[in-house]
Write an enzyme that holds these catalytic residues in place. Sequence first.
Site, PDB file in Angstrom:
ATOM      1  N   TYR A   1       0.781  -1.146  -0.138  1.00  0.00           N
ATOM      2  CA  TYR A   1      -0.038   0.058  -0.128  1.00  0.00           C
ATOM      3  C   TYR A   1       0.882   1.346   0.112  1.00  0.00           C
ATOM      4  O   TYR A   1       2.098   1.248   0.495  1.00  0.00           O
ATOM      5  CB  TYR A   1      -1.127  -0.114   1.206  1.00  0.00           C
ATOM      6  CG  TYR A   1      -2.025  -0.768   1.192  1.00  0.00           C
ATOM      7  CD1 TYR A   1      -3.382  -0.507   0.643  1.00  0.00           C
ATOM      8  CD2 TYR A   1      -2.041  -2.533   1.386  1.00  0.00           C
ATOM      9  CE1 TYR A   1      -4.274  -1.415   0.620  1.00  0.00           C
ATOM     10  CE2 TYR A   1      -2.696  -3.187   1.533  1.00  0.00           C
ATOM     11  CZ  TYR A   1      -4.255  -2.759   1.011  1.00  0.00           C
ATOM     12  OH  TYR A   1      -5.156  -3.624   0.962  1.00  0.00           O
ATOM     13  N   GLU A   2       0.291   2.451  -0.358  1.00  0.00           N
ATOM     14  CA  GLU A   2       0.963   3.503  -0.785  1.00  0.00           C
ATOM     15  C   GLU A   2       1.729   4.035   0.547  1.00  0.00           C
ATOM     16  O   GLU A   2       2.850   4.710   0.534  1.00  0.00           O
ATOM     17  CB  GLU A   2       0.011   4.830  -1.281  1.00  0.00           C
ATOM     18  CG  GLU A   2       0.669   5.806  -1.529  1.00  0.00           C
ATOM     19  CD  GLU A   2      -0.337   6.831  -2.210  1.00  0.00           C
ATOM     20  OE1 GLU A   2      -0.094   8.080  -2.191  1.00  0.00           O
ATOM     21  OE2 GLU A   2      -1.273   6.413  -2.866  1.00  0.00           O
ATOM     22  N   SER A   3       1.165   3.879   1.743  1.00  0.00           N
ATOM     23  CA  SER A   3       1.668   4.516   2.781  1.00  0.00           C
ATOM     24  C   SER A   3       2.934   3.671   3.440  1.00  0.00           C
ATOM     25  O   SER A   3       3.410   4.079   4.470  1.00  0.00           O
ATOM     26  CB  SER A   3       0.558   4.315   3.924  1.00  0.00           C
ATOM     27  OG  SER A   3      -0.045   3.165   4.159  1.00  0.00           O
ATOM     28  N   GLY A   4       3.319   2.358   2.863  1.00  0.00           N
ATOM     29  CA  GLY A   4       4.405   1.991   3.198  1.00  0.00           C
ATOM     30  C   GLY A   4       4.542   0.489   3.598  1.00  0.00           C
ATOM     31  O   GLY A   4       5.464  -0.233   3.668  1.00  0.00           O
TER      32      GLY A   4
ATOM     33  N   GLY B   1      -1.432   8.138  -5.498  1.00  0.00           N
ATOM     34  CA  GLY B   1      -0.217   7.455  -6.224  1.00  0.00           C
ATOM     35  C   GLY B   1      -0.735   6.688  -7.469  1.00  0.00           C
ATOM     36  O   GLY B   1       0.215   6.215  -8.030  1.00  0.00           O
TER      37      GLY B   1
END
Length: 260
Positions: A50-53, A130
């Site tokens: 996921y984009e947050s890491g 993203g």
Amino acid sequence: MSEFNTNEMMTVAAARRLGNGSVCFVGIGLPSKAANLARLTHAPEVVLIYESGPIGAKPTVLPLSIGDGELAETADTVVPTGEIFRYWLQGGRIDVGFLGAAQVDKFGNINTTVIGDYHAPKVRLPGAGGAPEIAGSAKKVLIILKQGHRTFVDKLAFITSVGHGEGGDHRKRLGLPGDGPVAIITDLCIMEPEAGSNEFIVTSLHPGVSREQVVENTGWQIRFADNVTTTEAPKAEELAALRDLEARTAAAHGQKGSDE
């Protein structure tokens, strides 16, 4: 055969496109639901990013956003967002980008920015996030959204994320790596890019859906493959896993879980 609705058919059909062991960059909403259904059924070794890491996220309930703690708590590791994009995505390590959309056109370009004129929009949408980078750099892209005249349009008001551009080899001429969108999965059918033109055509109709329904719910002159198949109906175990996931999500978030 178990009874199922069109949303369940869409989610199951999308989940099936995700191979076991693949590395998948997941969008929130319908993509997250389909990707996690794949993980809970035929693809237990899929790596969800996921984009947050979070890398290797295994949420027990569907996340409300990329900042949902459930993702970090269940992940194999969590890295900075910059590393997700620079090392994983731009480094060519993402097999599949799984995206939703507000609007899509016949070449798989996505709009999540505005409806109407950019400077005086009728609707201001959530924005890019993203998705442009995912659409540009993943080895291949899957798109999932409900089908209708407002969502499948002849001309996008704004191109947020590039699919096959203007068709043909336009994506390659833009210098974008990867195959771009390889399937659009809707509540009515599955579309895939036609060889050469890269225009999306219908390759599979969901059970009980007619060609006329697809034509009526598409904003361009949709075409059909020479051999259109019928999507395999959801299996009992697929429906059970999906409904359990939705029920857990609804209980955790105190809301209806079936449609994000």
